[in-house]
Design a protein around this motif. Structure first.
Motif, PDB file in Angstrom:
ATOM      1  N   LEU A 163       0.812  -1.208   0.000  1.00  0.00           N
ATOM      2  CA  LEU A 163       0.000   0.000   0.000  1.00  0.00           C
ATOM      3  C   LEU A 163       0.850   1.264   0.000  1.00  0.00           C
ATOM      4  O   LEU A 163       0.487   2.257  -0.634  1.00  0.00           O
ATOM      5  CB  LEU A 163      -0.917   0.005   1.235  1.00  0.00           C
ATOM      6  N   GLU A 164       1.981   1.225   0.691  1.00  0.00           N
ATOM      7  CA  GLU A 164       2.825   2.408   0.802  1.00  0.00           C
ATOM      8  C   GLU A 164       3.308   2.892  -0.557  1.00  0.00           C
ATOM      9  O   GLU A 164       3.534   4.094  -0.757  1.00  0.00           O
ATOM     10  CB  GLU A 164       4.019   2.109   1.716  1.00  0.00           C
ATOM     11  N   THR A 224      -2.437   5.817  -5.248  1.00  0.00           N
ATOM     12  CA  THR A 224      -3.640   6.468  -4.711  1.00  0.00           C
ATOM     13  C   THR A 224      -3.570   6.690  -3.200  1.00  0.00           C
ATOM     14  O   THR A 224      -4.483   7.277  -2.626  1.00  0.00           O
ATOM     15  CB  THR A 224      -4.892   5.624  -5.012  1.00  0.00           C
ATOM     16  N   ILE A 225      -2.488   6.241  -2.582  1.00  0.00           N
ATOM     17  CA  ILE A 225      -2.372   6.297  -1.124  1.00  0.00           C
ATOM     18  C   ILE A 225      -1.431   7.423  -0.709  1.00  0.00           C
ATOM     19  O   ILE A 225      -0.301   7.520  -1.175  1.00  0.00           O
ATOM     20  CB  ILE A 225      -1.845   4.950  -0.562  1.00  0.00           C
ATOM     21  N   GLU A 226      -1.922   8.272   0.193  1.00  0.00           N
ATOM     22  CA  GLU A 226      -1.097   9.364   0.716  1.00  0.00           C
ATOM     23  C   GLU A 226      -0.182   8.892   1.836  1.00  0.00           C
ATOM     24  O   GLU A 226       0.959   9.338   1.945  1.00  0.00           O
ATOM     25  CB  GLU A 226      -1.985  10.489   1.240  1.00  0.00           C
ATOM     26  N   ALA A 227      -0.701   8.019   2.692  1.00  0.00           N
ATOM     27  CA  ALA A 227       0.091   7.586   3.845  1.00  0.00           C
ATOM     28  C   ALA A 227      -0.425   6.268   4.392  1.00  0.00           C
ATOM     29  O   ALA A 227      -1.611   5.942   4.256  1.00  0.00           O
ATOM     30  CB  ALA A 227       0.051   8.649   4.941  1.00  0.00           C
ATOM     31  N   ILE A 239      -4.948   3.846   6.437  1.00  0.00           N
ATOM     32  CA  ILE A 239      -4.414   4.396   5.198  1.00  0.00           C
ATOM     33  C   ILE A 239      -5.157   5.694   4.903  1.00  0.00           C
ATOM     34  O   ILE A 239      -6.355   5.816   5.166  1.00  0.00           O
ATOM     35  CB  ILE A 239      -4.551   3.424   4.006  1.00  0.00           C
ATOM     36  N   ALA A 240      -4.415   6.676   4.406  1.00  0.00           N
ATOM     37  CA  ALA A 240      -5.016   7.936   3.969  1.00  0.00           C
ATOM     38  C   ALA A 240      -5.107   7.918   2.457  1.00  0.00           C
ATOM     39  O   ALA A 240      -4.113   7.678   1.764  1.00  0.00           O
ATOM     40  CB  ALA A 240      -4.173   9.110   4.437  1.00  0.00           C
ATOM     41  N   PRO A 267     -11.033  12.512   8.081  1.00  0.00           N
ATOM     42  CA  PRO A 267     -12.013  12.136   7.051  1.00  0.00           C
ATOM     43  C   PRO A 267     -11.445  11.348   5.873  1.00  0.00           C
ATOM     44  O   PRO A 267     -12.178  10.607   5.216  1.00  0.00           O
ATOM     45  CB  PRO A 267     -12.559  13.490   6.595  1.00  0.00           C
ATOM     46  N   ASN A 268     -10.151  11.499   5.568  1.00  0.00           N
ATOM     47  CA  ASN A 268      -9.557  10.785   4.429  1.00  0.00           C
ATOM     48  C   ASN A 268      -8.872   9.483   4.844  1.00  0.00           C
ATOM     49  O   ASN A 268      -8.088   8.916   4.087  1.00  0.00           O
ATOM     50  CB  ASN A 268      -8.533  11.683   3.724  1.00  0.00           C
TER      51      ASN A 268
END
Length: 426
Positions: free
Chosen positions: A306-307, A311-314, A343-344, A398-399
């Protein structure tokens, strides 16, 4: 003989039934127990003899579970109750009173934040929320009316690892008990008592049971705290009127908190664990180490994938080398950082809800620690009662989406996440 964890999770508290020889702990589905005679009954009610009176207080199936969890956590005793939330109230009950406060971490499960910020006010108690990374602030928040310090070992939802050793030193210097919620870590990954915790609480609903069937909570007593060192804990150090002036700490020593929680807490609050739920949890714990090993292995693979996803910020998983809490894992949770993280997502709130709706293998539920992979958008569910500032402080902006990684094939988990992220971002 000193047995290993894998042996204790199967055998601790479990002896062949003396009446039938049954190998598995029976479900003692009974409300009451016959006394041998009037003298026996009086001794039980006077706390002069340990035994079974009424299942609101004690039950043989529940007692086996209490012994097992206490053994795995390295405590002297434990008290089971109806849920993790009940366990938190049970932990505080002998310590608190009107006008007193508890210092708690801002990184807590959303329901716990509500319980501490709102519900305990009805008892005249209060909570002071502090970022537990700021140790000076933790120490400064403690005042003459503080009676406990409370945090999670691995915080829900973000997987944040608390520096228990440092927090325990602060609590000890103030003469206060440290209460640690060990739900997300379990005693397989973290044993808070070895890091200075006085009491350990669990929502057994999660990893300890591990199969999403029943709710349950437990408070484990380290037996290490001197309840008579000050006048702050009269329920444990002073005469108890309901038991003819008995002093729990003087009488029961290291088991004072455990006996008080049964004789007073369960007697009067009645937050009892039913024996069938105890049975399910006993069976779940038999495979705890095996499940936690797989949860950790899968979480490390999935979080790493995921990292690097566009599409993943964090990703908040402490098992990642990029995590600011990675250095604590080897010290606090030497067998891994657990299976829970957030995940953000790029795209904010709307992308999160589309992502959750698009998952197929994951179950969208208000639970964690199941054998199945689970997901929830905390800001719209478990943490929606909090302010935006509280949501962000708790790691549930929220994200952000909370993920509880199950024990399925890691490749299948990743494939489901991949297709859902694609749909969430068009």
């Amino acid at each position: 003989m000193a047995y290993g964890f894998d042996t204790l999770q199967i055998h601790a508290g479990a002896r062949p039934d003396p009446a039938t020889g049954a190998r598995q702990v029976p479900i003692y589905q009974t409300t009451a127990y016959v006394f041998r005679d009037a003298e026996h009954a009086a001794a039980l009610f006077n706390l002069q003899e340990v035994g079974y009176i009424y299942s609101r207080l004690t039950n043989p199936t529940v007692a086996a579970l209490q012994e097992r969890v206490a053994t795995l956590e390295g405590g002297v005793g434990a008290v089971c109750c109806s849920s993790g939330h009940a366990a938190q109230i049970m932990a505080l009950f002998p310590l608190m009173g009107p006008g007193l406060n508890v210092v708690v971490s801002t990184r807590l499960y959303g329901g716990s934040i509500t319980q501490f910020s709102q519900t305990i006010k009805r008892f005249g108690w209060s909570a002071t929320f502090v970022d537990f990374d700021d140790l000076d602030a933790v120490a400064a928040a403690i005042d003459d009316n503080t009676r406990a310090v409370f945090c999670e070992s691995i915080a829900n939802p973000g997987g944040y690892v608390t520096d228990l050793d440092a927090v325990a030193k602060i609590a000890d210097a103030a003469g206060l008990p440290l209460i640690v919620d060990n739900t997300s870590a379990t005693p397989y990954l973290c044993r808070p008592i070895e890091h200075g915790a006085t009491l350990v609480v669990h929502s057994m609903t999660k990893y300890l049971t591990g199969n999403g069937t029943v709710t349950g909570g437990v408070v484990v007593d380290s037996g290490n705290f001197d309840w008579s060192a000050s006048d702050k804990f009269p329920s444990l150090s002073e005469p108890e009127p309901a038991y003819h002036g008995l002093k729990f700490h003087e009488t029961f020593g290291p088991l004072a908190f455990t006996f008080h929680s049964i004789a007073i807490g369960l007697r009067d609050l009645g937050m009892t664990l039913n024996p069938q739920a105890a049975h399910y949890t006993l069976m779940g714990i038999e495979t705890l180490s095996l499940r936690m090993e797989r949860h950790v292995l899968n979480a490390e693979k999935v979080a790493g994938w995921l990292e690097s996803h566009p599409t993943i910020e964090a990703v908040t998983y402490a098992g990642l080398a990029s995590s600011p809490y990675h250095d604590r894992v080897a010290r606090i949770c030497p067998k891994g950082a657990g299976g829970l993280f957030t995940i953000a997502l790029k795209g904010g709130y709307d992308a999160c809800t589309r992502f959750v709706d698009s998952l197929e293998l994951f179950s969208h539920v208000a639970n964690l620690g199941d054998t199945r992979s689970l997901v929830i958008h905390s800001a719209s569910t478990t943490h929606r009662q909090l302010s935006p500032e509280q949501q962000t402080a708790a790691g549930a902006a929220p994200n952000v989406v909370r993920i509880s990684i199950g024990i399925e094939d890691a490749a299948d988990i990743i494939a489901d996440l991949d297709q859902a992220l694609t749909k969430a971002h068009g």
